[in-house]
Design an enzyme around this catalytic site. Structure first.
Site, mmCIF file in Angstrom:
data_model
loop_
_atom_site.group_PDB
_atom_site.id
_atom_site.type_symbol
_atom_site.label_atom_id
_atom_site.label_comp_id
_atom_site.label_asym_id
_atom_site.label_seq_id
_atom_site.Cartn_x
_atom_site.Cartn_y
_atom_site.Cartn_z
ATOM 1 N N ASP A 31 10.879 31.073 28.719
ATOM 2 C CA ASP A 31 9.905 30.079 28.511
ATOM 3 C C ASP A 31 8.576 30.866 27.906
ATOM 4 O OD1 ASP A 31 8.234 27.810 30.866
ATOM 5 O OD2 ASP A 31 8.376 27.852 28.601
ATOM 6 N N ASP A 86 6.790 26.821 22.168
ATOM 7 C CA ASP A 86 7.236 26.687 23.528
ATOM 8 C C ASP A 86 8.943 26.635 23.721
ATOM 9 O OD1 ASP A 86 6.524 24.376 26.213
ATOM 10 O OD2 ASP A 86 7.603 26.343 26.040
HETATM 11 C C1 LIG Z 1 3.960 24.247 28.190
HETATM 12 C C2 LIG Z 1 4.907 23.240 28.483
HETATM 13 S S1 LIG Z 1 5.695 23.663 30.094
HETATM 14 C C3 LIG Z 1 6.450 24.939 29.782
HETATM 15 N N1 LIG Z 1 7.198 25.565 28.591
HETATM 16 N N2 LIG Z 1 6.743 25.841 31.094
HETATM 17 C C4 LIG Z 1 4.270 21.850 28.887
HETATM 18 C C5 LIG Z 1 3.024 21.671 29.218
HETATM 19 C C6 LIG Z 1 2.736 20.361 29.523
HETATM 20 C C7 LIG Z 1 3.523 19.318 29.237
HETATM 21 CL CL1 LIG Z 1 3.073 17.416 29.682
HETATM 22 C C8 LIG Z 1 4.906 19.413 29.006
HETATM 23 C C9 LIG Z 1 5.399 20.712 29.022
#
Ligand SMILES: C[C@@H](SC(=N)N)c1ccc(Cl)cc1
Length: 404
Positions: A110, A294
Site C-alpha cells: 500500500d 495509491d
Molecule cells: C490513501 C487512501 S487509504 C490507503 N491507501 N491506505 C485513502 C484515503 C482516503 C480515502 Cl477516503 C480513501 C482512501
C-alpha cells in the site's frame, strides 16, 4: 562509395573483430566471435530472461533465485509477484516472509500508508479465523519493541491496532534484518472479513508511520540504502500476475517512455500533479489534477467535473445511491480515459474502467472512475496504475509513469 564488404570490414575492425573480406563479387563474409571467458552463467537468470522475453509466467521462486543472485553481486534487488485478489482486481496480494524460520503471509502492498502490520498470534482467535498469522514466539529473530504501540484508520474507515516486534522481513528475495512488524491485537470488520490478506506493507513515506512513541521506518525505507537504486516499481495487471521490483527498473514491462514528475511525500503519500486529461483519445486539456499514486485503493477517484465529462459519453450511466457510485449497462463500450504526467500520456482503456457487475450475474456494472468529492484528495488507485509501469523513486523524490 564503400562496397558492403569494405564497410563490413571497417566496421568489424573498429569493433575489434577480425573479418574475412569477401573476394570481389562474393556474397558471403565470416567473422570470429570471441568467447567471453569472464562470463559466469547463471541458469535461473537465463531462464528468467527467456520467460520475460516471451511473456511466460515467472514463479516467485525463480524471481527469488534471480534476486538472490543479484543481491550476492552487491547489486541488491528484489522482485516479487503480485496477484489480483478477485475478478474485480479489488486488491493485490504479495507473499512476504517474516521471521526465522520464515513465516509466509499474503499481504497488501500500500503506497498510501506507511505501516507494516499483520494478523498474528495476538489477534483475537475469532477475528483471525481464516487468516494466515505471524507468531513472534515461533521466530528466533523476533524481538518485542517494548513500550511501542500502533493504531491506524484508513480512508474507508477500516482500522487496526496493536503492539510491535522487530524481525527479519524478506520481500522478493531481499531481506531487511530488523524491520518493525506491527502485530494486530485488534482489527475492524473489513479486515476480519477480507481473509485473502493478512495485513499490509506500507510503502508510503516514513512520516506517515503510526507507531508511538517512536515512529518506525517502512520496509522500503530500511531497504533503500542497500538497494542498487533507491526506488521500486509497481506493475499491477488486470486479472493476471504482475510484480513489485525493488532497486531496479525493468523497462521491458512497459511499451512507452518513462516520464518523471516530482513526488510530494509531506503527507506520507506519493503525491503528484497530472497535467491534463481527455476522454476517448481526444487531445489532453490543460486541467491539472493533484493527487496520489495509491496501490492500496482500487478505484480512480477524481473531481466531479472530470467524472461527469467522462460519463457524459456513456449513454446508460447513472448515479446509484445504493451503490454510492456511477453504474451503467455492462454491455456498454466504454471510452478510454487519459491523463498527462511527466510529459507522457497514460491511457486507461475502456475495459479497465468497467470494474465489475454490481452483484454476481447482474447486467449493471460499477465504474472504475468515481468521484473524489467527499474524500478531499484525488486518488490514482489500481484502475489507473494498471495502465502503467509506475516508478516510485525515493532517491530523487519523483514518480515515473510509462504506458503499458
Ligand atoms: C490513501 C487512501 S487509504 C490507503 N491507501 N491506505 C485513502 C484515503 C482516503 C480515502 Cl477516503 C480513501 C482512501
Amino acid at each position: 562509395m564503400q562496397t558492403f564488404g569494405a564497410f563490413l570490414v571497417s566496421f568489424l575492425a573498429a569493433s575489434g573483430m577480425a573479418a574475412a573480406l569477401p573476394t570481389e563479387g562474393q556474397k558471403t563474409a565470416s567473422i570470429e566471435v570471441a568467447y567471453n571467458k569472464n562470463y559466469v552463467a547463471h541458469g535461473p537468470t537465463a531462464l528468467f530472461k527467456a520467460k520475460r522475453k516471451y511473456g511466460a509466467p515467472i514463479s516467485d521462486n525463480l524471481r527469488a533465485a534471480v534476486a538472490a543472485k543479484h543481491s550476492l553481486t552487491k547489486r541488491q534487488t528484489g522482485s516479487a509477484n503480485t496477484n489480483p485478489s478477485d475478478s474485480a482486481d479489488d486488491e493485490y496480494i504479495t507473499s512476504v516472509s517474516i521471521g526465522t524460520p520464515a513465516q509466509v503471509l499474503p499481504l497488501d502492498f500500500d503506497t498510501g500508508s506507511s505501516d507494516l502490520w499483520v494478523f498474528s498470534s495476538e489477534t483475537p482467535k475469532s477475528s483471525a479465523s481464516g487468516h494466515v498469522t505471524y507468531s513472534p514466539s515461533k521466530s528466533s529473530t523476533a524481538k518485542k519493541l517494548s513500550g511501542s504501540t500502533w493504531s491506524i484508520e484508513y480512508g474507508d474507515k477500516s482500522s487496526s491496532s496493536g503492539d510491535v516486534y522487530t524481525d527479519v522481513v524478506t520481500i522478493g528475495g531481499f531481506s531487511v534484518k530488523t524491520q518493525a512488524v506491527e502485530s494486530a491485537t485488534k482489527v475492524s470488520t473489513q479486515f476480519v472479513q477480507d481473509t485473502v490478506i493478512s495485513g499490509l506493507v506500507g510503502l508510503g513515506f516514513d512520516i506517515g508511520n503510526q507507531v508511538s512513541p517512536r515512529p518506525q521506518k517502512t520496509w522500503f525505507s530500511n531497504a533503500a540504502s542497500s538497494l542498487a537504486e533507491p526506488l521500486f516499481t509497481a506493475d499491477l495487471r488486470h486479472q493476471e500476475t504482475g510484480s513489485y521490483n525493488f532497486g531496479f527498473i525493468d523497462t521491458s514491462l512497459a511499451k512507452g517512455t518513462i516520464g518523471y514528475t516530482p513526488a510530494d511525500g509531506s503527507e506520507g503519500y506519493w503525491g503528484f500533479t497530472a497535467t491534463g486529461y481527455s476522454v476517448g483519445g481526444a487531445q489532453l486539456n490543460r486541467n491539472s489534477i493533484t493527487g496520489i499514486a495509491d496501490t492500496g485503493t482500487t478505484l480512480l477517484l477524481l473531481p466531479d467535473n472530470i467524472v461527469d465529462a467522462y460519463y457524459n459519453n456513456v449513454e446508460s450511466a447513472e448515479y446509484d445511491d445504493s451503490q454510492e457510485g456511477v453504474v451503467f449497462d455492462c454491455s456498454e463500450d466504454l471510452p478510454s480515459f487519459s491523463f498527462g504526467v511527466g510529459g507522457q500520456t497514460i491511457t486507461i482503456s475502456g475495459d479497465l474502467l468497467n470494474l465489475t457487475p454490481i452483484e454476481e450475474g447482474s447486467s449493471t456494472c460499477f465504474g472504475g472512475l468515481q468521484s473524489s468529492a467527499d474524500i478531499g484528495i484525488n486518488i490514482f488507485g489500481d484502475v489507473a496504475l494498471k495502465a502503467a509501469l509506475v516508478v516510485f523513486d525515493l532517491g530523487n523524490e519523483r514518480l515515473g509513469w510509462a504506458q503499458k
